[in-house]
Design a protein around this motif. Structure first.
Motif, PDB file in Angstrom:
ATOM      1  N   PHE A  72       2.451   0.250   3.183  1.00 38.57           N
ATOM      2  CA  PHE A  72       2.798  -0.821   4.115  1.00 38.57           C
ATOM      3  C   PHE A  72       4.257  -1.210   3.854  1.00 38.57           C
ATOM      4  O   PHE A  72       4.539  -2.070   3.022  1.00 38.57           O
ATOM      5  N   PRO A  73       5.193  -0.580   4.557  1.00 36.36           N
ATOM      6  CA  PRO A  73       6.612  -0.773   4.248  1.00 36.36           C
ATOM      7  C   PRO A  73       7.079  -2.221   4.334  1.00 36.36           C
ATOM      8  O   PRO A  73       7.879  -2.665   3.500  1.00 36.36           O
ATOM      9  N   GLU A  74       6.615  -2.974   5.324  1.00 35.44           N
ATOM     10  CA  GLU A  74       7.102  -4.345   5.499  1.00 35.44           C
ATOM     11  C   GLU A  74       6.729  -5.225   4.316  1.00 35.44           C
ATOM     12  O   GLU A  74       7.510  -6.057   3.869  1.00 35.44           O
TER      13      GLU A  74
ATOM     14  N   GLY B 115       0.730   6.526   4.635  1.00 39.98           N
ATOM     15  CA  GLY B 115       0.876   5.123   4.977  1.00 39.98           C
ATOM     16  C   GLY B 115       0.838   4.897   6.474  1.00 39.98           C
ATOM     17  O   GLY B 115       0.734   5.837   7.269  1.00 39.98           O
ATOM     18  N   ILE B 116       0.948   3.618   6.873  1.00 40.49           N
ATOM     19  CA  ILE B 116       0.770   3.299   8.290  1.00 40.49           C
ATOM     20  C   ILE B 116       1.941   3.767   9.144  1.00 40.49           C
ATOM     21  O   ILE B 116       1.820   3.809  10.376  1.00 40.49           O
TER      22      ILE B 116
ATOM     23  N   VAL C  87      -9.373  -2.010   5.665  1.00 39.73           N
ATOM     24  CA  VAL C  87      -7.981  -2.427   5.845  1.00 39.73           C
ATOM     25  C   VAL C  87      -7.511  -1.908   7.191  1.00 39.73           C
ATOM     26  O   VAL C  87      -7.769  -0.754   7.547  1.00 39.73           O
ATOM     27  N   ARG C  88      -6.818  -2.743   7.944  1.00 36.55           N
ATOM     28  CA  ARG C  88      -6.335  -2.337   9.250  1.00 36.55           C
ATOM     29  C   ARG C  88      -4.876  -1.900   9.169  1.00 36.55           C
ATOM     30  O   ARG C  88      -4.109  -2.414   8.345  1.00 36.55           O
ATOM     31  N   ALA C  89      -4.504  -0.979  10.027  1.00 36.99           N
ATOM     32  CA  ALA C  89      -3.153  -0.405   9.995  1.00 36.99           C
ATOM     33  C   ALA C  89      -2.165  -1.330  10.700  1.00 36.99           C
ATOM     34  O   ALA C  89      -1.593  -1.007  11.741  1.00 36.99           O
ATOM     35  N   ARG C  90      -1.960  -2.489  10.097  1.00 37.08           N
ATOM     36  CA  ARG C  90      -1.013  -3.483  10.609  1.00 37.08           C
ATOM     37  C   ARG C  90      -0.048  -3.831   9.500  1.00 37.08           C
ATOM     38  O   ARG C  90      -0.405  -3.789   8.327  1.00 37.08           O
TER      39      ARG C  90
ATOM     40  N   THR D  87      -3.923  -6.794   7.202  1.00 35.11           N
ATOM     41  CA  THR D  87      -5.129  -7.592   7.342  1.00 35.11           C
ATOM     42  C   THR D  87      -6.368  -6.737   7.097  1.00 35.11           C
ATOM     43  O   THR D  87      -6.343  -5.514   7.237  1.00 35.11           O
ATOM     44  N   VAL D  88      -7.462  -7.413   6.739  1.00 36.51           N
ATOM     45  CA  VAL D  88      -8.725  -6.726   6.486  1.00 36.51           C
ATOM     46  C   VAL D  88      -9.825  -7.374   7.322  1.00 36.51           C
ATOM     47  O   VAL D  88      -9.706  -8.529   7.750  1.00 36.51           O
ATOM     48  N   SER D  89     -10.877  -6.634   7.555  1.00 36.96           N
ATOM     49  CA  SER D  89     -12.019  -7.155   8.300  1.00 36.96           C
ATOM     50  C   SER D  89     -12.863  -8.007   7.355  1.00 36.96           C
ATOM     51  O   SER D  89     -13.450  -7.494   6.409  1.00 36.96           O
ATOM     52  N   ALA D  90     -12.913  -9.310   7.624  1.00 38.65           N
ATOM     53  CA  ALA D  90     -13.472 -10.271   6.673  1.00 38.65           C
ATOM     54  C   ALA D  90     -14.813 -10.818   7.124  1.00 38.65           C
ATOM     55  O   ALA D  90     -14.901 -11.464   8.175  1.00 38.65           O
TER      56      ALA D  90
END
Length: 336
Positions: free
Chosen positions: A24-26, A62-63, A241-244, A248-251
């Motif tokens: 996740f570069p950012e 990575g994303i 884990v979502r590719a954003r 973010t993750v599905s909680a």
């Protein structure tokens, strides 16, 4: 990329290659950060995947790199990771990754898997779903707050139908509500139940909720994606884990948390602390299976009294008996 590491999960040790690779570069999150995350929530992640044939959504670079969905189980998997054989709408079949131990989640993460897509069946009976999955998908002009409102109305409807829903964030803009069910009904029957729930919800809130398959008919409403219950359609699992960029993750949530929770509250950094504090909010879900008689009676009443039969399947599915034409309404009007 750094030397390979070994991480322990349960009674297994899993090798992690290239731990310093940036995923996740950012945010600067690395492959090791992803692995540590799955290590911290491994039991909850396994609860959502246990014995389920699962498609892996892999991001080996990575994303920011290329990604792909892997339906067939990797050939280099260890012998302690079994498979489950599923049949596609085409009639072909595949043996999918089917975890039974928490270490399997970490093993898949080493392959670059961020998001797990499990089928709503267990590997010992792949023809009868044990979950009714309801996907509340915001359309352009709507947002997560609109999905929350629809989810709370959905809860009331499910209660009336004798069904208990378990909500979770999608990790994106939507909300997923899973209903554990007794595995006695086929895919077409459970999909029909999803359609009936969506139709009733849209009757109660026609300006805010729709089951329209064609995007040109949805408007600025929440779409109840009933086709997520079609064969070979899956939803991102809890803790995926979502590719954003914000990872973010599905909680999993309780219903009391739904009004105030936001997708951005749950990510690679915050979820481990939440999990350590409150555990898996859906840990008991499988212990409360529901029956579908009431909602299938609603479907029968819709057809008998209102002429509301089937709705279109996804384009990759064979034409089903009683299914309407798969033609966009605007095109059908032009051709007519």
């Amino acid at each position: 990329m750094g030397e390979a590491l070994e991480l322990t999960v349960g009674e297994r040790t899993v090798r992690l290659s290239n731990p310093d690779k940036v995923y996740f570069p950012e945010r600067g999150y690395t492959k090791l950060d992803v692995a540590r995350y799955f290590q911290s929530v491994a039991d909850g992640a396994l609860r959502a995947l246990r014995e389920r044939p699962t498609t892996l959504q892999r991001f080996p670079d990575g994303i920011g790199g290329e990604s792909f969905f892997q339906k067939r189980a990797p050939k280099n998997r260890p012998d302690w990771i079994p498979t489950g054989r599923i049949s596609f709408p085409s009639g072909r079949h595949a043996d999918e990754f089917c975890p039974t131990e928490p270490a399997a989640v970490l093993w898949a993460a080493n392959l670059g898997c961020l998001t797990f897509h499990p089928w709503p069946v267990r590997r010992d009976d792949t023809e009868h779903p044990d979950e009714l999955r309801i996907d509340l998908d915001p359309q352009p002009g709507t947002d997560y707050a609109d999905a929350v409102r629809a989810a709370l109305e959905l809860r009331e409807l499910l209660d009336e139908l004798g069904l208990r829903g378990w909500p979770k964030t999608s990790g994106g803009r939507g909300i997923h509500v899973f209903v554990p069910i007794v595995p006695e009904w086929t895919f077409p029957q459970v999909r029909r139940a999803a359609i009936a729930v969506g139709r009733e919800l849209s009757r109660r809130a026609p300006e805010r909720v729709t089951t329209a398959w064609w995007k040109e008919e949805r408007g600025e409403r929440i779409f109840v994606d009933y086709n997520q219950m079609a064969r070979d359609r899956t939803i991102a699992s809890a803790y995926s884990v979502r590719a954003r960029e914000n990872a973010t993750v599905s909680a999993p949530l309780t219903w009391d948390e739904v009004p105030d929770a936001r997708p951005e509250d749950f990510d690679l950094r915050t979820m481990p602390a939440r999990y350590a504090e409150v555990g898996d909010r859906h840990a008991e879900m499988a212990e409360h299976p529901c029956r579908l008689e009431a909602v299938l009676e609603l479907a029968e009443r819709d057809e008998r009294e209102h002429g509301l039969g089937d709705l279109p399947y996804p384009p990759d599915h064979p034409k089903a008996a009683g299914e309407p034409k798969r033609v966009q309404p605007s095109r059908a009007r032009r051709e007519g």
